[in-house]
Design a protein around this motif. Structure first.
Motif, PDB file in Angstrom:
ATOM      1  N   GLU A 149     -38.930 -66.124 -18.333  1.00  0.00           N
ATOM      2  CA  GLU A 149     -37.763 -64.991 -18.153  1.00  0.00           C
ATOM      3  C   GLU A 149     -36.712 -66.149 -17.010  1.00  0.00           C
ATOM      4  O   GLU A 149     -37.550 -66.821 -15.804  1.00  0.00           O
ATOM      5  N   ILE A 184     -27.086 -60.519 -18.908  1.00  0.00           N
ATOM      6  CA  ILE A 184     -27.387 -58.571 -17.887  1.00  0.00           C
ATOM      7  C   ILE A 184     -26.004 -58.000 -18.400  1.00  0.00           C
ATOM      8  O   ILE A 184     -26.889 -56.938 -18.134  1.00  0.00           O
ATOM      9  N   THR A 223     -19.241 -56.497 -18.817  1.00  0.00           N
ATOM     10  CA  THR A 223     -17.947 -55.817 -17.518  1.00  0.00           C
ATOM     11  C   THR A 223     -16.671 -55.848 -18.949  1.00  0.00           C
ATOM     12  O   THR A 223     -15.587 -56.254 -18.236  1.00  0.00           O
ATOM     13  N   ILE A 237     -22.326 -61.019 -17.349  1.00  0.00           N
ATOM     14  CA  ILE A 237     -22.762 -60.558 -16.085  1.00  0.00           C
ATOM     15  C   ILE A 237     -23.722 -61.850 -16.263  1.00  0.00           C
ATOM     16  O   ILE A 237     -24.316 -61.698 -17.066  1.00  0.00           O
ATOM     17  N   GLN A 281     -24.998 -62.836  -4.713  1.00  0.00           N
ATOM     18  CA  GLN A 281     -26.932 -63.621  -4.344  1.00  0.00           C
ATOM     19  C   GLN A 281     -27.846 -63.658  -5.585  1.00  0.00           C
ATOM     20  O   GLN A 281     -27.960 -64.449  -6.523  1.00  0.00           O
ATOM     21  N   HIS A 306     -25.859 -61.946  -9.135  1.00  0.00           N
ATOM     22  CA  HIS A 306     -24.860 -62.631 -10.020  1.00  0.00           C
ATOM     23  C   HIS A 306     -23.818 -63.493 -10.116  1.00  0.00           C
ATOM     24  O   HIS A 306     -23.307 -64.189  -9.569  1.00  0.00           O
ATOM     25  N   LYS A 313     -33.747 -57.648  -0.436  1.00  0.00           N
ATOM     26  CA  LYS A 313     -33.032 -59.047  -1.259  1.00  0.00           C
ATOM     27  C   LYS A 313     -32.902 -60.172   0.227  1.00  0.00           C
ATOM     28  O   LYS A 313     -32.425 -61.377  -0.063  1.00  0.00           O
ATOM     29  N   SER A 362     -34.122 -57.140  -5.393  1.00  0.00           N
ATOM     30  CA  SER A 362     -33.092 -57.746  -6.391  1.00  0.00           C
ATOM     31  C   SER A 362     -33.653 -58.343  -7.218  1.00  0.00           C
ATOM     32  O   SER A 362     -32.763 -58.949  -8.181  1.00  0.00           O
ATOM     33  N   THR A 363     -34.440 -58.977  -7.588  1.00  0.00           N
ATOM     34  CA  THR A 363     -36.007 -59.986  -8.862  1.00  0.00           C
ATOM     35  C   THR A 363     -37.190 -58.678  -9.153  1.00  0.00           C
ATOM     36  O   THR A 363     -37.509 -58.332  -7.763  1.00  0.00           O
ATOM     37  N   LEU A 364     -37.409 -59.390 -10.655  1.00  0.00           N
ATOM     38  CA  LEU A 364     -39.010 -58.759 -10.267  1.00  0.00           C
ATOM     39  C   LEU A 364     -39.829 -59.470  -9.628  1.00  0.00           C
ATOM     40  O   LEU A 364     -41.264 -58.719  -9.157  1.00  0.00           O
ATOM     41  N   GLU A 395     -39.660 -60.152  -6.309  1.00  0.00           N
ATOM     42  CA  GLU A 395     -39.709 -59.409  -5.119  1.00  0.00           C
ATOM     43  C   GLU A 395     -40.169 -58.221  -5.590  1.00  0.00           C
ATOM     44  O   GLU A 395     -40.844 -57.333  -4.510  1.00  0.00           O
ATOM     45  N   ALA A 434     -32.698 -53.432  -8.507  1.00  0.00           N
ATOM     46  CA  ALA A 434     -30.655 -53.173  -8.196  1.00  0.00           C
ATOM     47  C   ALA A 434     -29.865 -54.171  -9.255  1.00  0.00           C
ATOM     48  O   ALA A 434     -28.783 -54.214  -9.224  1.00  0.00           O
ATOM     49  N   ALA A 435     -30.438 -54.970  -9.623  1.00  0.00           N
ATOM     50  CA  ALA A 435     -29.766 -56.683 -11.095  1.00  0.00           C
ATOM     51  C   ALA A 435     -29.794 -55.804 -12.460  1.00  0.00           C
ATOM     52  O   ALA A 435     -31.537 -55.760 -12.694  1.00  0.00           O
ATOM     53  N   GLY A 436     -29.467 -55.590 -13.336  1.00  0.00           N
ATOM     54  CA  GLY A 436     -29.359 -55.478 -14.002  1.00  0.00           C
ATOM     55  C   GLY A 436     -30.776 -55.990 -15.127  1.00  0.00           C
ATOM     56  O   GLY A 436     -30.445 -57.291 -15.421  1.00  0.00           O
ATOM     57  N   VAL A 452     -32.922 -56.992 -18.912  1.00  0.00           N
ATOM     58  CA  VAL A 452     -32.622 -57.416 -20.222  1.00  0.00           C
ATOM     59  C   VAL A 452     -34.310 -57.694 -20.890  1.00  0.00           C
ATOM     60  O   VAL A 452     -35.008 -57.431 -19.802  1.00  0.00           O
ATOM     61  N   LYS A 499     -37.105 -59.321 -20.171  1.00  0.00           N
ATOM     62  CA  LYS A 499     -37.261 -58.953 -18.416  1.00  0.00           C
ATOM     63  C   LYS A 499     -38.909 -57.925 -18.219  1.00  0.00           C
ATOM     64  O   LYS A 499     -39.389 -57.745 -17.464  1.00  0.00           O
ATOM     65  N   ASP A 512     -25.889 -51.063 -17.354  1.00  0.00           N
ATOM     66  CA  ASP A 512     -24.916 -50.183 -17.664  1.00  0.00           C
ATOM     67  C   ASP A 512     -24.845 -50.572 -18.866  1.00  0.00           C
ATOM     68  O   ASP A 512     -23.994 -50.898 -19.856  1.00  0.00           O
ATOM     69  N   ARG A 557     -17.636 -55.283 -10.262  1.00  0.00           N
ATOM     70  CA  ARG A 557     -19.008 -56.738 -10.977  1.00  0.00           C
ATOM     71  C   ARG A 557     -19.470 -56.172 -12.421  1.00  0.00           C
ATOM     72  O   ARG A 557     -19.314 -57.137 -13.249  1.00  0.00           O
ATOM     73  N   SER A 558     -19.817 -55.428 -12.261  1.00  0.00           N
ATOM     74  CA  SER A 558     -21.017 -54.988 -13.685  1.00  0.00           C
ATOM     75  C   SER A 558     -20.894 -53.511 -12.843  1.00  0.00           C
ATOM     76  O   SER A 558     -20.349 -52.878 -12.127  1.00  0.00           O
ATOM     77  N   GLY A 559     -21.194 -52.659 -14.159  1.00  0.00           N
ATOM     78  CA  GLY A 559     -21.324 -50.697 -14.018  1.00  0.00           C
ATOM     79  C   GLY A 559     -20.439 -50.841 -15.112  1.00  0.00           C
ATOM     80  O   GLY A 559     -19.218 -51.487 -15.354  1.00  0.00           O
TER      81      GLY A 559
END
Lengths: 377, 377
Positions: A8, A265, A268, A275, A320, A322, B42, B64-66, B68, B83-85, B87, B90, B110, B141-143
């Protein structure tokens, strides 16, 4: 079987073959120079890496914090130099390490007041504390100048206490990292050697002993013309190297033994970016390699198995968690689909590694082990 | 009694009074905006800080991480947005967290492919995975862009699986951190809100539900003119603030609740520098505050008790375990003798804090507690 794909991400990978080769080379270099190697474990902070670095020889080691000293002392190391200046608030910790492990812990200072308070503390505790005096060889970070009266004054102060032991001097040419070319390091290595040996000569001329004359940094050890008068060298980054060392031609790309395994992940596409889940915490915000390696960004992307670079791809921006990779050619979106993994060569292995509790160890591309690391203070 | 002087430095201090005040203010702000607050943990990565942030209300949280997510889920939190993409590699970890804790874990993507592989994984495991679709509101950044066909396609893909649950959309105006003035944030906050609400409207127009419309960043929440159509906000740095937020006038100096307690370990008088035991690992190499606060360097020095700044002193250079402070006035050598302690206000609290396993908690200058933090992945 363990596989990279089963990890992971992000994870800190360590290539065992490269580590072993780098460590063997440094031991050989020190033999040729006629000096003892005292490997600096501040980068690796790992007992297993220390085992490879010492190569089965009974070498002393260097650390940068008392927490590292405690970890290595409790795991069998008996000759440990803690190379960052000590202060009175840390004497009790140093004493505890000595008492619990019996290790020969050598402390460092450049401050007359520290020697005095150490003498009082050690007398009160009925223990002995050992010291090196730090000498500034041109970096001007810390240390007394080799020709300063303070060097002999501190030496006398330490020597005058029955509870302190004056072991010698140390110099650190940290400014060798600022040299653009190995050829520029030769003069810095000479200045480091000369400062340490001059300070030692002055201490001896005052009738005091100076058993240890310690210098070091990976570049100065590798490029010194000679180290006469020096008894030992401290170096650490040579074990794993990084883009900062590559940028100064201190290593080759194929010597870099640490990398960060990261997943793609997101794509974009409208911003032409990939990303990654390796950002500021997984890679660090160190960008020191970029001064001489202008495309280093936050790290080069490599294939996770072959370790060949993926074109010119690098981590261009970090948040942080990404990392953003600019792609000029849209075919990268097919080659690196969401969920695929890459390896990122870090700018500065010491700082990047500090984000991780362990190295995942690879050999010939296969995942073979997991080596604990320590962090913090 | 616990005292700052009894702590072995470097240590990460957290001012409980400032934290409480910052958190109460943000809850009040969200009440005024008519949106739910989903605090982002985070930065703090601490159960105790989460308790202060939620203020006894049954608020969901953001991570921000699994790792956490796992930590907070195992400690009673039941509504967690990661809140981070995500995959595919994970999914198993996410499923384990849900299974072991029963928490409502909301994932983010996304990428159309992630929705498809999540559907297959969840069907195979006989579980349900919840998703928000990430929307790019201008940071790039992403999305997905809010008006992209991909938004509705991904929504349909998630909705079509009996094992996936489409919960809504999220946007993050990370570029609000690039705004020089609060006035410039108003437009960014509007763009964040409009992107999220447009995406939600398009999903609903397609006949799908979109319960959560999530936006956030501390600056956009604080300076948005309104947040109509938004259901919840994510913000984190407001709990502790830092020099980067001060530089953008998002907070005042007296709101900054984290600092690094550090000892003066040397006086390099010939270079007119004080040496601290807070360097690149204790402070991080983040220098983001300097763009707008040109004297921030690696952090302002403050008196450890009054928290008043020590003249214009700052950490000007860092090495791994050393921080160098330039002093123009030699009287600082008397005022800050070797062994004395200072507090350093960090550039970026999220990154600095990640070097520490705990906060040492101070209240009114007295050391009152120690709060565990988690790090890594």
């Amino acid at each position: 079987m363990l596989t990279l794909e089963g990890l992971e991400t992000p994870r800190l990978l360590l290539d065992a073959g490269r580590l072993e080769r780098n460590c063997a080379r440094m031991r050989e270099r020190c033999r040729a120079l006629g000096v003892a190697l005292r490997p600096h474990l501040k980068t690796a902070k790992s007992l297993d890496v220390a085992r490879v670095a010492t190569g089965g020889e009974p070498l002393g080691i260097t650390v940068s914090t008392l927490k590292e000293a405690e970890y290595f002392a409790h795991n069998g190391h008996r000759d440990i130099l803690c190379a960052a200046g000590i202060v009175a608030g840390k004497f009790a910790h140093a004493a505890r390490i000595q008492r619990e492990t019996g290790c020969d812990l050598i402390l460092v200072t450049d401050a007359p007041g520290v020697a005095e308070s150490a003498a009082a503390f050690a007398a009160d505790q009925g223990i002995t504390l050992s010291f090196l005096i730090e000498i500034d060889c041109g970096e001007h970070r810390s240390g007394q100048l080799a020709d300063s009266p303070a060097v002999v004054e501190i030496a006398r102060s330490i020597d005058s206490s029955p509870h302190l032991r004056l072991r010698g001097v140390m110099a650190h040419a940290g400014h060798s990292y600022g040299a653009d070319e190995p050829s520029a390091v030769v003069a810095i290595a000479a200045a480091e050697r000369d400062a340490a040996t001059l300070a030692a000569a002055r201490i001896r001329a005052a009738g005091l002993s100076c058993e240890i004359v310690s210098v070091g940094s990976t570049p100065t050890v590798l490029f010194a013309d000679h180290l006469e008068g020096v008894t030992e060298v401290r170096a650490g980054i040579y074990m794993v190297f990084d883009l900062a060392q590559l940028s100064r031609k201190v290593c080759r790309e194929e010597d870099i033994a640490v990398s960060v395994l990261s997943s793609v992940i997101g794509h974009t596409r409208h911003a032409r970016t990939l990303i990654l889940d390796a950002g500021a915490l997984a890679l660090s915000k160190d960008i020191g390699a970029n001064r001489l390696l202008s495309d280093a960004a936050y790290g080069y992307l490599c294939d996770p198995h072959s370790m060949q670079r993926l074109g010119r791809l690098a981590v261009n921006t970090v948040h942080q968690e990404h990392g953003t990779v600019l792609v000029e050619d849209e075919r990268w979106f097919d080659r690196l689909p969401v969920g695929s993994v890459v390896r990122v060569l870090p700018n500065h292995a010491c700082i990047t590694s500090a984000g991780y509790d362990a190295f995942d160890v690879v050999r010939g591309g296969a995942l073979v082990d997991r080596w604990e690391r320590i962090n913090g203070w």
